[in-house]
Design an enzyme around this catalytic site. Structure first.
Site, PDB file in Angstrom:
ATOM      1  N   TYR A  32       0.830  -1.198   0.000  1.00 15.11           N
ATOM      2  CA  TYR A  32       0.000   0.000   0.000  1.00 15.11           C
ATOM      3  C   TYR A  32       0.871   1.257   0.000  1.00 15.11           C
ATOM      4  CZ  TYR A  32      -3.100   3.673   1.533  1.00 15.11           C
ATOM      5  OH  TYR A  32      -3.778   4.845   1.622  1.00 15.11           O
ATOM      6  N   PHE A  34       3.835   1.534  -0.984  1.00 17.73           N
ATOM      7  CA  PHE A  34       4.500   1.623  -2.287  1.00 17.73           C
ATOM      8  C   PHE A  34       3.579   2.289  -3.310  1.00 17.73           C
ATOM      9  CE2 PHE A  34       5.758   0.113  -6.454  1.00 17.73           C
ATOM     10  CZ  PHE A  34       7.140   0.217  -6.423  1.00 17.73           C
ATOM     11  N   SER A  80      26.318 -19.948 -28.438  1.00 18.00           N
ATOM     12  CA  SER A  80      25.609 -21.092 -27.901  1.00 18.00           C
ATOM     13  C   SER A  80      26.560 -21.787 -26.915  1.00 18.00           C
ATOM     14  CB  SER A  80      25.245 -21.945 -29.101  1.00 18.00           C
ATOM     15  OG  SER A  80      24.654 -23.115 -28.722  1.00 18.00           O
ATOM     16  N   LEU A  81      26.176 -22.921 -26.364  1.00 16.04           N
ATOM     17  CA  LEU A  81      27.075 -23.639 -25.457  1.00 16.04           C
ATOM     18  C   LEU A  81      27.269 -25.063 -25.954  1.00 16.04           C
ATOM     19  CD1 LEU A  81      25.543 -22.658 -21.983  1.00 16.04           C
ATOM     20  CD2 LEU A  81      27.786 -21.966 -22.822  1.00 16.04           C
ATOM     21  N   GLU A 110      27.240 -22.716 -12.589  1.00 18.47           N
ATOM     22  CA  GLU A 110      25.965 -21.996 -12.553  1.00 18.47           C
ATOM     23  C   GLU A 110      24.872 -22.941 -13.017  1.00 18.47           C
ATOM     24  OE1 GLU A 110      26.459 -18.624 -15.129  1.00 18.47           O
ATOM     25  OE2 GLU A 110      28.363 -18.120 -14.184  1.00 18.47           O
ATOM     26  N   LYS A 112      21.728 -23.806 -15.440  1.00 15.90           N
ATOM     27  CA  LYS A 112      21.323 -23.431 -16.787  1.00 15.90           C
ATOM     28  C   LYS A 112      19.821 -23.189 -16.763  1.00 15.90           C
ATOM     29  CE  LYS A 112      22.205 -24.752 -21.564  1.00 15.90           C
ATOM     30  NZ  LYS A 112      20.889 -24.808 -22.162  1.00 15.90           N
ATOM     31  N   ASP A 114      16.181 -22.235 -18.020  1.00 15.76           N
ATOM     32  CA  ASP A 114      15.488 -22.560 -19.257  1.00 15.76           C
ATOM     33  C   ASP A 114      14.481 -21.462 -19.566  1.00 15.76           C
ATOM     34  OD1 ASP A 114      15.096 -24.095 -21.417  1.00 15.76           O
ATOM     35  OD2 ASP A 114      13.822 -25.588 -20.436  1.00 15.76           O
ATOM     36  N   TYR A 221      23.867 -13.489 -15.943  1.00 19.41           N
ATOM     37  CA  TYR A 221      25.037 -14.305 -15.624  1.00 19.41           C
ATOM     38  C   TYR A 221      26.288 -13.977 -16.427  1.00 19.41           C
ATOM     39  CZ  TYR A 221      22.626 -16.721 -19.419  1.00 19.41           C
ATOM     40  OH  TYR A 221      21.962 -17.007 -20.583  1.00 19.41           O
ATOM     41  N   LYS A 284      31.966 -22.718 -16.160  1.00 20.18           N
ATOM     42  CA  LYS A 284      32.752 -21.717 -16.871  1.00 20.18           C
ATOM     43  C   LYS A 284      34.138 -21.604 -16.250  1.00 20.18           C
ATOM     44  CE  LYS A 284      28.542 -19.194 -17.893  1.00 20.18           C
ATOM     45  NZ  LYS A 284      27.636 -18.085 -17.542  1.00 20.18           N
ATOM     46  N   LYS A 308      23.847 -31.298 -19.267  1.00 17.22           N
ATOM     47  CA  LYS A 308      22.380 -31.379 -19.264  1.00 17.22           C
ATOM     48  C   LYS A 308      21.884 -32.391 -18.242  1.00 17.22           C
ATOM     49  CE  LYS A 308      21.059 -28.633 -22.677  1.00 17.22           C
ATOM     50  NZ  LYS A 308      20.400 -28.807 -23.934  1.00 17.22           N
ATOM     51  N   CYS A 402     -20.015 -37.155 -25.168  1.00 23.38           N
ATOM     52  CA  CYS A 402     -19.598 -36.286 -24.061  1.00 23.38           C
ATOM     53  C   CYS A 402     -19.826 -36.988 -22.729  1.00 23.38           C
ATOM     54  CB  CYS A 402     -20.382 -34.976 -24.108  1.00 23.38           C
ATOM     55  SG  CYS A 402     -20.046 -33.920 -22.691  1.00 23.38           S
ATOM     56  N   CYS A 405     -22.758 -34.955 -20.772  1.00 22.83           N
ATOM     57  CA  CYS A 405     -24.148 -34.825 -21.226  1.00 22.83           C
ATOM     58  C   CYS A 405     -24.549 -35.870 -22.263  1.00 22.83           C
ATOM     59  CB  CYS A 405     -24.373 -33.424 -21.805  1.00 22.83           C
ATOM     60  SG  CYS A 405     -23.583 -33.207 -23.409  1.00 22.83           S
ATOM     61  N   CYS A 420     -17.720 -30.937 -27.502  1.00 21.99           N
ATOM     62  CA  CYS A 420     -19.104 -31.304 -27.244  1.00 21.99           C
ATOM     63  C   CYS A 420     -19.959 -30.166 -27.782  1.00 21.99           C
ATOM     64  CB  CYS A 420     -19.351 -31.487 -25.742  1.00 21.99           C
ATOM     65  SG  CYS A 420     -21.114 -31.509 -25.361  1.00 21.99           S
ATOM     66  N   CYS A 426     -25.057 -28.752 -21.664  1.00 19.48           N
ATOM     67  CA  CYS A 426     -23.945 -29.485 -21.075  1.00 19.48           C
ATOM     68  C   CYS A 426     -23.442 -28.695 -19.859  1.00 19.48           C
ATOM     69  CB  CYS A 426     -22.857 -29.641 -22.144  1.00 19.48           C
ATOM     70  SG  CYS A 426     -21.448 -30.624 -21.639  1.00 19.48           S
TER      71      CYS A 426
HETATM   72  P1  AMP Z   1      21.825 -24.037 -25.868  1.00 21.99           P
HETATM   73  O1  AMP Z   1      20.608 -23.227 -26.255  1.00 21.99           O
HETATM   74  O2  AMP Z   1      21.495 -25.407 -25.373  1.00 21.99           O
HETATM   75  O3  AMP Z   1      22.922 -23.953 -26.871  1.00 21.99           O
HETATM   76  O4  AMP Z   1      22.379 -23.311 -24.557  1.00 21.99           O
HETATM   77  C1  AMP Z   1      22.875 -22.015 -24.615  1.00 21.99           C
HETATM   78  C2  AMP Z   1      21.943 -21.114 -23.898  1.00 21.99           C
HETATM   79  O5  AMP Z   1      21.828 -21.416 -22.525  1.00 21.99           O
HETATM   80  C3  AMP Z   1      22.432 -19.693 -23.882  1.00 21.99           C
HETATM   81  O6  AMP Z   1      22.078 -19.027 -25.053  1.00 21.99           O
HETATM   82  C4  AMP Z   1      21.714 -19.117 -22.694  1.00 21.99           C
HETATM   83  O7  AMP Z   1      20.515 -18.510 -23.132  1.00 21.99           O
HETATM   84  C5  AMP Z   1      21.322 -20.308 -21.857  1.00 21.99           C
HETATM   85  N1  AMP Z   1      21.787 -20.250 -20.467  1.00 21.99           N
HETATM   86  C6  AMP Z   1      21.006 -20.494 -19.386  1.00 21.99           C
HETATM   87  N2  AMP Z   1      21.685 -20.360 -18.245  1.00 21.99           N
HETATM   88  C7  AMP Z   1      22.949 -20.009 -18.576  1.00 21.99           C
HETATM   89  C8  AMP Z   1      24.123 -19.710 -17.808  1.00 21.99           C
HETATM   90  N3  AMP Z   1      24.141 -19.771 -16.463  1.00 21.99           N
HETATM   91  N4  AMP Z   1      25.227 -19.364 -18.498  1.00 21.99           N
HETATM   92  C9  AMP Z   1      25.224 -19.312 -19.860  1.00 21.99           C
HETATM   93  N5  AMP Z   1      24.156 -19.582 -20.620  1.00 21.99           N
HETATM   94  C10 AMP Z   1      23.021 -19.942 -19.997  1.00 21.99           C
HETATM   95 ZN    ZN Z   2     -21.470 -32.228 -23.185  1.00 24.86          ZN
END
Ligand code: AMP
Ligand code: ZN
Length: 665
Positions: A32, A34, A80-81, A110, A112, A114, A221, A284, A308, A402, A405, A420, A426
């Site tokens: 509030y 805030f 990418s990784l 770290e 990963k 999603d 990150y 890393k 993974k 269904c 119904c 349905c 229904c």
């Molecule tokens: P991939 O899409 O499997 O090639 O994985 C690479 C992606 O992982 C990167 O583009 C990041 O968006 C994501 N990612 C998630 N967490 C991390 C992290 N801690 N460090 C680096 N990349 C990360």
């Molecule tokens: Zn129905």
């Protein structure tokens, strides 16, 4: 204290509270308090537009519309990784690393996350740009949308380098995802499949106010840039935290691959207690000097490796397939399983999606099935153990009637779902439509809940939402768990819904595909229900953002006699079925057919007011200059790149006074 100081102090205070609340999760004032401060700041900003600041905490609520996202080339490529799946893979990687660098190697572990990757650019402590990963070389400018995410700092704290990029992941935490899906189901829409796709879809929404409503989070990150004075990855994370970023606390500094593996094993279990989805660990090389020596392959850094997690899978028996009926009549098949432990919870049911999915996997009652929990909250069946299939097993025949119904189910060409068709007979459909009508974002009827609606329908007291307005206290008192007081609240709540503005009423009617945003668009364009009801399909698709699918659905709904009758009754009861006179008075067609880009700081009105005036008078606001732009309304401090582009395309630039004069002001 002068106004400017007052505004700055409020901004500073709000920023700090925002940080405490969202990043640290330790608020020091009530919601509030805030809100009071925020309103105070909004008031001052409206009154004194000369102190406009693109990074003011008041702008978190969004409202900027982006039609086409501008393509931006990343200053530093987003790689990418490489992936690994075993201890051996990791040991191989360690060997390669040690061959290429001198000295001891430490690692930062770290999680990963999603979600959707993002790159944020800060200059002099201010967020100036947010760009999606795209193909790694160039992405889309989604700054307006990113600014609405509360954990993205708009201004930094402490001492930071003058310019840098920081990368991370936009994620949608589980509970927010669940809540969004509940709301979608309430609007008769398909629930989203998983948090990750929903997060990345959110970044590309055109209306940033819609993004603001989504409970997104931003985890960072990686810092890149020149002369940043950083020595290690771990230090980068700590620095990022000090500047106000949400850099995950789960990261850890370790000295060997053995420790990396311990980290992996720990989080493989513990990740299920995190508020968001993770799909692995990223390891890393800690020293940035060493990272530089290692460099990149064509697609990934040599100094990092992803590990993974294996998707969690269990085997259990499928005992029965049942069918659920939604308010639109859509049928969802559900697998009823022998309860089994999966990723920390007991699973009894799994979604089977639709008939095609069942046929594709040839899933049969009695089968041993593989169940997985991915990004979705509801687990899914990913396969059948055919070796264990009983000899007398029978192929699944999808329900023909269904379950609620008994009406024969239908399936439209090109649609995956069965329906349905018994719209008026229904129970879950009838009750579902009324439940949608009373829901919070629709008519928001207090004192009436979903269960009571079902009860009222079962008791034959109501058959549709118009019937609500005929209910009396005496009708409802005899219901189970109803008392004098609650009956009174219910009737009062229904009465109060007569004040709800037209756009929400239109949403409440439950026209398929007409969600909150589409309802607003339709009301803005047509102003009255009669105009919407008589609009031709051609006419409808000419409305901004209305496609053929929506147009068809709108026409179908309003050409139905029963629906027409419902609308007539709602009119009689005094429900708002037109835009209010007050709103209407502010609307003209003076700027029809003109597209404006607004840039800079204004004095007589605020930027947002200016944009609203354009839209209220029939014009269009666009965020980027193109050949379709008619005028640029330029205030002070118009960006140099915009100016250059305007000159190149020979687009007329007008000032605030000229613009207001067009509206006779
Ligand atoms: P991939 O899409 O499997 O090639 O994985 C690479 C992606 O992982 C990167 O583009 C990041 O968006 C994501 N990612 C998630 N967490 C991390 C992290 N801690 N460090 C680096 N990349 C990360
Ligand atoms: Zn129905």
């Amino acid at each position: 204290m002068d106004i400017k100081q007052q505004i700055n102090q409020l901004r500073e205070a709000l920023r700090e509270h925002n940080y405490n609340y969202y990043v640290l999760d330790k608020p020091t004032i009530s919601d509030y308090e805030f809100d009071v401060k925020l309103k105070e700041l909004q008031g001052l900003e409206n009154k004194y537009p000369e102190f406009y600041d693109a990074n003011s905490p008041t702008l978190r609520v969004g409202g900027e519309i982006t039609k086409n996202f501008e393509t931006i080339v990343h200053d530093h490529r987003m790689y990418s990784l490489d992936n690994s799946y075993s201890k051996e893979d990791l040991l191989d990687w360690e060997t390669r690393v040690k061959k290429l660098v001198d000295g001891d190697v430490q690692y930062t572990c770290e999680l990963k996350y999603d979600g959707a990757s993002i790159s944020l650019t800060y200059e002099n402590g201010e967020l100036i740009r947010a760009v999606t990963r795209g193909d790694g070389i160039q992405g889309d400018n989604v700054t307006n949308n990113i600014k609405t995410i509360p954990t993205v700092p708009l201004k930094l704290k402490g001492e930071y380098p003058p310019k840098f990029d920081i990368r991370g992941e936009i994620v949608l935490p589980h509970d927010g995802f669940l809540k969004m899906n509940e709301e979608r189901i309430a609007a008769g829409e398909e629930p989203y499949a998983n948090p990750r796709n929903t997060a990345s879809g959110s970044l590309k929404l055109q209306d940033s106010a819609e993004v603001a409503r989504r409970p997104l989070d931003c985890l960072l990150y990686n810092i890149t840039g020149n002369n940043l004075g950083l020595e290690t990855q771990y230090e980068s994370l700590e620095k990022a935290r000090a500047w106000g970023f949400k850099a995950p606390q789960e990261s850890k500094l370790v000295n060997s691959i053995e420790e990396v593996l311990a980290y992996v094993n720990y989080w493989d279990i513990e990740r299920h207690n995190l508020p968001y989805e993770t799909d692995g660990v990223v390891i890393k090389v800690n020293g940035l000097q060493q990272q530089e020596e290692l460099g990149f392959t064509s697609k990934a850094p040599r100094w990092a490796m992803a590990y993974k997690f294996k998707a969690e899978q269990v085997v259990t028996q499928l005992n029965e397939i049942t069918y659920q009926v939604g308010r639109t009549g859509a049928i969802t098949p559900v697998a009823n399983l022998t309860p089994v432990q999966l990723a920390g919870t007991v699973v009894k049911r799994a979604s089977l999606h639709n008939a095609d999915q069942i046929a594709k996997l040839d899933i049969r009652v009695g089968d041993e099935v593989y169940v997985e929990k991915g990004g979705e909250i509801i687990p899914k069946i990913v396969g059948v153990n055919l070796e264990k299939r009983a000899e007398n097993s029978i192929a699944t025949e999808y329900a023909s009637d269904c379950p609620e119904c008994g009406a024969p189910l239908e399936r439209k060409d090109g649609e995956a779902q069965h329906y349905c068709p018994n719209y008026n007979g229904c129970l879950p459909q009838i009750a579902g439509r009324i439940q949608h009508y009373i829901s919070r974002k629709a008519m928001d009827i207090e004192g009436l809940g979903g269960e009571t609606v079902t009860l009222l329908v079962k008791e034959g007291l109501i058959k549709n939402y118009a019937d609500l307005y005929m209910l009396t206290k005496d009708d409802v008192i005899p219901l189970e768990r109803m008392a004098e007081k609650s009956a009174e609240n219910l009737v009062n709540g229904i009465e109060k819904s007569k004040e709800i503005p037209f756009e929400r009423v239109l949403f409440a009617l439950g026209v398929r595909y007409v969600g909150e945003t589409v309802a607003k668009k339709l009301v803005k364009h047509y102003k009255t229900i009669d105009a919407i009801m008589t609009a031709t399909q051609e006419d409808l698709v000419n409305v901004d953002e209305i496609g053929i699918k929506i147009a068809e659905s709108v026409q179908e709904f309003f050409s139905d006699q029963d629906n027409q009758e419902l609308i007539s009754r709602l009119k009689v009861y005094g429900i708002q079925l037109e835009m209010s006179a007050e709103k209407l008075a502010n609307q003209t067609e003076t700027l029809k057919g003109l597209t404006f880009v607004v840039s800079g700081v204004f004095y007589r009105v605020s930027r947002n007011e200016l944009k609203k005036m354009i839209e209220d008078n029939g014009g269009k606001v666009s965020s980027s200059i193109s050949s379709k732009t008619t005028y640029i309304v330029a205030g002070d401090k118009m960006g140099p790149s915009k100016l250059e582009k305007a000159n190149k395309l020979e687009i007329e630039i007008i000032n605030e006074d000229t613009f207001l004069a067009k509206l006779g002001m």
